[in-house]
Design an enzyme around this catalytic site. Structure first.
Site, short mmCIF file in Angstrom:
data_model
loop_
_atom_site.label_atom_id
_atom_site.label_comp_id
_atom_site.label_asym_id
_atom_site.label_seq_id
_atom_site.Cartn_x
_atom_site.Cartn_y
_atom_site.Cartn_z
N LYS A 45 0.83 -1.21 0.00
CA LYS A 45 0.00 0.00 0.00
C LYS A 45 0.86 1.26 0.00
O LYS A 45 0.57 2.22 -0.70
CB LYS A 45 -0.93 0.01 1.23
CG LYS A 45 -1.91 -1.16 1.27
CD LYS A 45 -2.73 -1.16 2.53
CE LYS A 45 -1.95 -1.38 3.80
NZ LYS A 45 -1.35 -2.71 3.96
N GLY B 98 8.38 -3.85 -8.82
CA GLY B 98 9.55 -3.58 -8.00
C GLY B 98 9.18 -2.50 -6.99
O GLY B 98 8.16 -1.83 -7.14
N GLY C 91 3.21 -0.65 8.92
CA GLY C 91 4.55 -0.35 8.45
C GLY C 91 4.47 -0.26 6.94
O GLY C 91 4.29 -1.27 6.28
N ASN D 49 1.03 0.00 14.41
CA ASN D 49 1.14 -1.41 14.01
C ASN D 49 1.44 -1.48 12.50
O ASN D 49 1.99 -2.46 12.01
CB ASN D 49 -0.13 -2.21 14.35
CG ASN D 49 -1.42 -1.54 13.90
OD1 ASN D 49 -1.43 -0.38 13.51
ND2 ASN D 49 -2.52 -2.26 13.96
N THR E 138 1.39 -6.97 17.00
CA THR E 138 2.64 -6.21 16.86
C THR E 138 3.10 -5.68 18.23
O THR E 138 4.11 -5.00 18.31
CB THR E 138 2.43 -5.02 15.91
OG1 THR E 138 1.41 -4.19 16.46
CG2 THR E 138 2.02 -5.48 14.52
N ARG F 270 9.43 -9.58 11.68
CA ARG F 270 9.10 -11.01 11.64
C ARG F 270 9.04 -11.51 10.19
O ARG F 270 8.61 -10.78 9.30
CB ARG F 270 7.74 -11.27 12.29
CG ARG F 270 7.71 -11.03 13.79
CD ARG F 270 6.32 -11.25 14.35
NE ARG F 270 5.41 -10.18 13.95
CZ ARG F 270 4.12 -10.15 14.28
NH1 ARG F 270 3.59 -11.13 14.99
NH2 ARG F 270 3.35 -9.16 13.89
N ARG G 191 7.38 -13.05 7.19
CA ARG G 191 5.96 -13.20 6.84
C ARG G 191 5.71 -14.61 6.33
O ARG G 191 6.56 -15.20 5.67
CB ARG G 191 5.58 -12.19 5.75
CG ARG G 191 5.66 -10.76 6.24
CD ARG G 191 5.38 -9.78 5.10
NE ARG G 191 5.54 -8.40 5.55
CZ ARG G 191 5.95 -7.40 4.78
NH1 ARG G 191 6.27 -7.61 3.52
NH2 ARG G 191 6.06 -6.19 5.28
N GLN H 33 -3.24 -2.01 7.40
CA GLN H 33 -3.59 -3.43 7.52
C GLN H 33 -4.30 -3.89 6.23
O GLN H 33 -4.09 -3.30 5.19
CB GLN H 33 -4.43 -3.71 8.78
CG GLN H 33 -3.67 -3.54 10.10
CD GLN H 33 -3.47 -2.11 10.54
OE1 GLN H 33 -4.41 -1.34 10.61
NE2 GLN H 33 -2.26 -1.74 10.85
#
Ligand code: GDP
Ligand code: IMO
Ligand code: MG
Length: 422
Positions: A16, A413, A40, A38, A129, A301, A303, A223
């Site tokens: 996004k 990309g 990123g 939460n 998170t 983390r 994914r 999200q």
């Protein structure tokens, strides 16, 4: 560009931030309506990497206004840190940022409770998170939260904070957790509040005046659809409405002023945290991780990864009313052959084409796949649709058709220029 709500059509991290950054060129205002840090959102501009958590991804473009709407939960100390971090990277932030005075605050006891609840759930944990998001929205719904307008009134804030810390410390002690120190929090929050004061205003009024002047608004979803508190894979969700409707309640812009909804989805599927992921595939994850891809922008983390899930994205198209699709990370499949696409699920021997509402049933769904031949060529330099290998073109057409929305952007990309418009 029309007033556009941009949402994630999967489980978050669809790219996004990159798409917002590209679309901001044609918008006047970028506004966040829900979630907190939460989120990123990664933007790569001329090789420099920026990760936005609370500040809209439009901030990197000069002359654009960025708004943190009433539906966002704001950790003021984290927000000051983010502003200072961006300034160090040369991003100008002064008159181009506004923060809603109605936005709820995330406080240290929210983070402590988030952590305690996760610990207590053991194996049934959500995999949050740990930014205190659930408890902060919990306070909002319980009508016991503190807001930005409280923080702007130091004496009142301190008094309310003291009562809240007393109440929450009783809970934290009962859970065997370390209590929160009022003096430390009060000092840190008042200091952050003083730094944020120039940005805090009634953003609803600002946005309405802007609409009267025909300014174009881009709503930056955080999200993704399946992390929505109502429509997601409950209870493995976040605590806000991540779907298109949330953009209106979270900003005060009425639905009839929205012109279109854009859904962003990866050419495959990822999820970070617990909960069902029907098309999860270890080989896909291994391949992407070996390329250094698909590590969380907020928590780092790894994914979870899997094949494209059209059952999920078709449902997302329905809930959000997706008009246009942006497909990202097509290049992630460049050397994968064959490529699978989930077209339906099998549950208890029956073929179903909408995701079941129950978490356990979703866990038991078996994907029904169709297989595509891979294109086995780099797509990273394709500037036009016609530059893509024929099999890549067929693949994006097929997943758009299965999702049921018009394909309008393809990302090959992370850089701005690696974007194909249709
Ligand atoms: P967001 O939360 O939806 O903004 O997505 P994230 O930033 O958390 O994760 C998306 C990741 O994919 C980031 O590392 C982006 O830089 C990267 N990205 C976005 N679009 C593309 C793309 O088309 N190709 C590649 N290789 N990376 C992309
Ligand atoms: P962006 O905006 C991916 C996930 C967490 C966890 C669940 C609940 O970058 O797409 P929370 O901390 O919100 O209570 O965690 O939601 N989650 C995200 N997953 N992208 C995000 O944001 C996420 N924000 C929360 O991993 O499973
Ligand atoms: Mg992300």
């Amino acid at each position: 560009m029309a007033n556009t709500i941009l949402i994630g059509a999967q489980w978050g991290d669809e790219g996004k931030g990159k798409i917002i950054d590209v679309l901001t060129a044609r918008a006047d205002i970028v506004v966040r309506s829900q979630g907190g840090n939460n989120a990123g959102h990664t933007v790569i501009e001329r090789g420099k990497k920026y990760i936005l958590h609370l500040i809209p991804s439009g901030i990197l473009r000069r002359g654009k206004m960025c708004v943190i709407g009433n539906g966002v939960v704001v950790d003021p100390v984290a927000l000051v840190g983010e502003i200072e971090g961006l300034r160090k990277l040369g991003v100008k932030i002064d008159k181009n940022l506004l923060i809603s005075d109605c936005a709820h605050l995330v406080l240290p006891y929210h983070r402590a409770l988030d952590e305690q609840r996760e610990l207590r759930k053991g194996r049934a944990k959500i995999g949050t998170t740990k930014r205190g998001i659930g408890p902060a929205y919990g306070d909002k719904a319980a009508r016991t939260g503190l807001r930005m307008c409280d923080l702007m009134q130091p004496r009142l804030f301190s008094k309310k904070l003291q009562a809240k810390i007393r109440e929450n410390n009783a809970i934290l002690r009962a859970l065997g957790a370390k209590p929160i120190n009022y003096d430390e929090v009060n000092d840190a929050y008042l200091a952050a509040g003083a730094k944020l004061r120039p940005f805090v205003t009634n953003t609803v009024v600002y946005l309405h005046r802007a609409l009267q002047r025909d300014k174009e608004i881009l709503f930056e979803g955080a999200q993704g659809t399946f992390l929505d508190i109502d429509h997601g894979t409950y209870p493995y969700v976040t605590s806000s409405n991540t779907t298109a409707g949330g953009a209106c309640t979270g900003t005060g812009v009425p639905p009839h002023r929205v012109d279109r909804v854009m859904g962003v989805m990866k050419a495959y599927t990822t999820r970070v945290g617990e909960g069902a992921l029907p098309t999860e595939d270890r080989q896909v994850a291994k391949r992407l991780h070996e390329l250094g891809r698909e590590f969380g922008a907020t928590t780092g983390r790894a994914r979870r990864c899997g094949w494209f899930d059209a059952v999920a994205t078709r449902y997302a198209a329905m809930i959000n009313g997706i008009d246009d699709l942006a497909i990202t990370n097509l290049d992630g499949l460049d050397d994968v052959d064959p490529i699978k696409v989930c077209v339906a699920y099998r549950l208890n021997g029956k073929r179903i084409d909408v995701p079941p509402s129950d978490a356990l049933q979703l866990e038991n769904c078996e994907p029904i796949y169709e297989e595509h031949r891979g294109w086995k060529k780099s797509t990273e330099r394709a500037a036009k649709f016609s530059h893509l290998p024929p099999r890549a073109r067929a693949y994006v057409k097929r997943i758009s058709e299965l999702t049921g929305a018009r394909l309008s952007m393809i990302s090959v990309g992370p850089e701005r220029a690696q974007t194909i418009f249709l």
